[in-house]
Write a protein that holds these residues in place. Sequence first.
Motif, PDB file in Angstrom:
ATOM      1  N   PHE A  32       1.290  -1.156  -0.334  1.00 13.86           N
ATOM      2  CA  PHE A  32      -0.605  -0.158   0.153  1.00 13.86           C
ATOM      3  C   PHE A  32       0.921   1.537  -0.162  1.00 13.86           C
ATOM      4  CE2 PHE A  32      -2.705   3.706   1.919  1.00 13.86           C
ATOM      5  CZ  PHE A  32      -3.730   3.193   1.440  1.00 13.86           C
ATOM      6  N   LEU A  33       1.781   1.335   0.663  1.00 11.40           N
ATOM      7  CA  LEU A  33       2.902   2.641   1.125  1.00 11.40           C
ATOM      8  C   LEU A  33       3.253   2.676  -0.368  1.00 11.40           C
ATOM      9  CD1 LEU A  33       4.280   2.676   4.254  1.00 11.40           C
ATOM     10  CD2 LEU A  33       2.178   3.858   3.712  1.00 11.40           C
ATOM     11  N   GLU A  76       2.775   6.401  -2.188  1.00 12.24           N
ATOM     12  CA  GLU A  76       4.426   7.375  -1.988  1.00 12.24           C
ATOM     13  C   GLU A  76       4.414   7.976  -3.792  1.00 12.24           C
ATOM     14  OE1 GLU A  76       5.792   8.741  -0.212  1.00 12.24           O
ATOM     15  OE2 GLU A  76       4.402   7.400   1.655  1.00 12.24           O
ATOM     16  N   GLN A  77       4.472   6.555  -4.553  1.00 11.89           N
ATOM     17  CA  GLN A  77       4.644   6.832  -6.069  1.00 11.89           C
ATOM     18  C   GLN A  77       3.238   7.428  -6.328  1.00 11.89           C
ATOM     19  OE1 GLN A  77       7.263   5.957  -7.814  1.00 11.89           O
ATOM     20  NE2 GLN A  77       8.056   4.980  -6.482  1.00 11.89           N
ATOM     21  N   MET A  78       2.150   7.592  -6.448  1.00  9.79           N
ATOM     22  CA  MET A  78       1.108   8.468  -6.539  1.00  9.79           C
ATOM     23  C   MET A  78       1.368  10.144  -5.938  1.00  9.79           C
ATOM     24  SD  MET A  78      -1.912   5.993  -5.901  1.00  9.79           S
ATOM     25  CE  MET A  78      -3.090   7.311  -5.910  1.00  9.79           C
ATOM     26  N   ARG A  79       1.423  10.071  -5.011  1.00 11.92           N
ATOM     27  CA  ARG A  79       2.008  11.005  -4.140  1.00 11.92           C
ATOM     28  C   ARG A  79       3.066  11.948  -4.854  1.00 11.92           C
ATOM     29  NH1 ARG A  79       4.649  13.306  -0.120  1.00 11.92           N
ATOM     30  NH2 ARG A  79       5.894  11.253   0.500  1.00 11.92           N
ATOM     31  N   ALA A  80       4.152  11.483  -5.592  1.00 12.03           N
ATOM     32  CA  ALA A  80       5.795  12.128  -6.077  1.00 12.03           C
ATOM     33  C   ALA A  80       5.105  12.325  -7.279  1.00 12.03           C
ATOM     34  CB  ALA A  80       6.672  10.618  -5.628  1.00 12.03           C
ATOM     35  N   GLY A  81       4.099  11.535  -8.238  1.00  9.36           N
ATOM     36  CA  GLY A  81       4.139  12.167  -9.393  1.00  9.36           C
ATOM     37  C   GLY A  81       3.058  13.146  -9.711  1.00  9.36           C
ATOM     38  N   GLN A  93      -2.556  10.359   0.916  1.00 11.15           N
ATOM     39  CA  GLN A  93      -2.748  12.132   1.788  1.00 11.15           C
ATOM     40  C   GLN A  93      -1.509  11.381   2.515  1.00 11.15           C
ATOM     41  OE1 GLN A  93      -5.808  13.599   4.600  1.00 11.15           O
ATOM     42  NE2 GLN A  93      -5.009  11.558   5.896  1.00 11.15           N
ATOM     43  N   GLN A  94      -0.820  12.521   2.353  1.00 14.74           N
ATOM     44  CA  GLN A  94       0.063  12.120   2.904  1.00 14.74           C
ATOM     45  C   GLN A  94      -0.051  12.796   5.032  1.00 14.74           C
ATOM     46  OE1 GLN A  94       3.515  11.220   2.481  1.00 14.74           O
ATOM     47  NE2 GLN A  94       4.776  12.093   4.621  1.00 14.74           N
ATOM     48  N   GLU A  95       0.908  11.453   5.581  1.00 11.83           N
ATOM     49  CA  GLU A  95       0.772  11.693   7.317  1.00 11.83           C
ATOM     50  C   GLU A  95       1.103  12.679   8.110  1.00 11.83           C
ATOM     51  OE1 GLU A  95       2.473   9.231  11.014  1.00 11.83           O
ATOM     52  OE2 GLU A  95       3.613   9.564   9.436  1.00 11.83           O
ATOM     53  N   ALA A  96       0.484  13.746   8.616  1.00  9.55           N
ATOM     54  CA  ALA A  96       0.630  14.741   9.004  1.00  9.55           C
ATOM     55  C   ALA A  96       0.730  15.154  10.902  1.00  9.55           C
ATOM     56  CB  ALA A  96      -0.231  15.967   9.092  1.00  9.55           C
ATOM     57  N   ARG A  97       1.377  15.297  11.592  1.00  5.96           N
ATOM     58  CA  ARG A  97       1.911  15.273  12.773  1.00  5.96           C
ATOM     59  C   ARG A  97       2.045  17.071  13.036  1.00  5.96           C
ATOM     60  NH1 ARG A  97       3.394  10.499  15.319  1.00  5.96           N
ATOM     61  NH2 ARG A  97       3.732   8.765  14.265  1.00  5.96           N
ATOM     62  N   ASP A  98       1.972  17.393  14.743  1.00  8.18           N
ATOM     63  CA  ASP A  98       1.534  18.603  15.357  1.00  8.18           C
ATOM     64  C   ASP A  98       2.819  18.383  15.784  1.00  8.18           C
ATOM     65  OD1 ASP A  98       1.482  16.621  17.170  1.00  8.18           O
ATOM     66  OD2 ASP A  98      -1.023  17.566  17.876  1.00  8.18           O
ATOM     67  N   SER A  99       3.362  19.563  16.335  1.00  8.11           N
ATOM     68  CA  SER A  99       4.792  19.990  17.078  1.00  8.11           C
ATOM     69  C   SER A  99       4.234  19.613  18.186  1.00  8.11           C
ATOM     70  CB  SER A  99       4.384  21.516  17.939  1.00  8.11           C
ATOM     71  OG  SER A  99       3.299  22.106  18.993  1.00  8.11           O
ATOM     72  N   PHE A 100       3.637  18.167  18.933  1.00  7.36           N
ATOM     73  CA  PHE A 100       4.254  17.656  19.863  1.00  7.36           C
ATOM     74  C   PHE A 100       4.523  16.083  19.201  1.00  7.36           C
ATOM     75  CE2 PHE A 100       0.693  20.362  21.671  1.00  7.36           C
ATOM     76  CZ  PHE A 100       1.913  21.659  22.294  1.00  7.36           C
ATOM     77  N   PRO A 133      -1.527   8.537   7.089  1.00  4.37           N
ATOM     78  CA  PRO A 133      -1.304   7.894   5.491  1.00  4.37           C
ATOM     79  C   PRO A 133      -2.369   7.410   5.559  1.00  4.37           C
ATOM     80  CG  PRO A 133      -0.083   7.005   6.936  1.00  4.37           C
ATOM     81  CD  PRO A 133      -0.757   7.669   7.973  1.00  4.37           C
ATOM     82  N   GLY A 134      -3.097   7.589   4.100  1.00 11.28           N
ATOM     83  CA  GLY A 134      -3.582   6.813   3.357  1.00 11.28           C
ATOM     84  C   GLY A 134      -4.899   7.167   2.334  1.00 11.28           C
TER      85      GLY A 134
END
Length: 593
Positions: free
Chosen positions: A412-413, A417-422, A448-455, A462-463
Amino acid sequence: MFYDASVIDGEGEDEGTQALRATEERSSEAVCFLVDARHRMFQQTLSDGASCAHHALASLSLYLQSRIIASPNDRAAVILYGTREKRNDYNLDHVYVLHELQPLTARLLRNLSPSHGDENDGGGGGDDGKDGPLVGQLRALSYPGSESHRGLSLKHALWQSSHVLSEATKNRAAKVDKRIFIFTNDDDPCEGQDLLRTQTLGRLADLRALQVDFHLYPLGNPAGEGGSATFRPSFWSHALREANTWKEDEGERFLEEMQLQLADSGVDGASQKRKINRKRRWAATRLKIEAGRNASPLEIEVEYYLMRGQQKVAARYVDAETNALLETSTAYVCSTSGGVVEDQPTKGWSVRGERVLARALEYELIKDVGHLMGFHLLGFKPARCLKPFYQIKPSAFLYPNEKDHPGSCRLFLAFHEQMRAGGQVAICSYAATRGTASGADLVALVPQQEARDSFGNQVEPPGMWVIFLPYADDMRYPELLFRTKKDHVSKASSDQVDKALALVRALQLPEDFECDQVPNPSLQRHYEVLQAVALGEDPTQCTVTDETLPNQALFKGPAQQAALVDFEAAFNFNAKKRKKSAKKTTAPSSKKK
């Protein structure tokens, strides 16, 4: 919210959808809260003046409030460790079962509220009175000597929780998700005790074998108030790896970034509530990629999550006298003889005045368009080709099903990743079940790329988002409709467009605003009154903040006021209002003449 009559009313559902709904209704969670009750948990205070123990109990109360209505089948237990006294079925030292595993009820919610209890019992709360009576009562169970058996208390608490969760799944046909939450401000409970450390990590590995999810909530600064030490990952990074919660390179980073900020940012319970309320998958399906004529297709097992609220249960009708459930039965009556027809009538259609009949098997084959269940890749398109108005109903979310099918995450990843990079999106056909008249949906998979906050908290996982696309028959072009010669198309001038753009930029919402976190004020008022009645409190004292009202501070700034004035002047709103008011005042005088 999207209204789907087939889901809410239960009409038109096939057997597959009904089975999924029944599984969702029967599924439940069994949760054990392990709360560190050492002396330091009550002595150490956070930035708001409340102790770490108060924050732990506030998180429990928020969990119960959020789950008592949404999931009435869930059960929860609260276990304290590091106490002077012991109360458990296995006579384990320093383990105090505050509440046995039981369904979520109003009584349990009231008993675990930080404000519940006798203020004169247990010595009260913290130094400034912000802890509440319940924390004061639990303080009596702790003692300074608890620091000498930190690791032993944790090991016994894990042992007690494993037995509690094992008993919860016995004699139950429905699926039960088992989870453990640990609230502590101790970064290394097994410091200097290698044997005890090995035994504790082994207990976590046994919990993983029992398919128990493990969650850690570090509270406060282990060095004490005013200290500079961080929440060291020396022990808990290994613990998270044994529980299969974090990868080897992620455990240390997680603990280093959370520490005190997690507790400080979660004073209102928002962060804990988002993490505790885990999403449950709606279905397990697959993404199929054709590899050629002679090669077998590649299949990626995924989990399908619905992005909409919990649907209402279909209404059931009962007899007015006996209160027994009423059942619906259908019978076909012959129009000639008046007798009941045993065989099901043949279905058919009228075509050009002639009756075309079809047997039951033929009718089922007509409905089945031949689409197999799951996602079938058709090809790729640039992400810029996906327009916002293409979405015809609420989206869904895909995540790899690594738990049931090892190796799915890697496939899956790689695909993700190939879809997101292109900058590409995948166009697929999707069929939830077979044998339905709707056939397959045309969907777009958006990575969708994984996102994290400052903590270090995960804000977005990701998904892939599932965007339902329209068919050619669904598209409408109102701008191509016929117009008469009298119709006049009015367009805004360049100056008006600039003023509107300036207004939009001036009234921007804060970056931390999340539209999916705005509560419904009517529902919140209903739940507050319902909770007050259930707990025997005064419902007239319930207050709810309506977050749907405009923020007046946002409109009163100098830049915002200037943009509003320029926008009104560009479109001449005041002149139109004066013109309408003049017509209303002159109309009566003309009638008198």
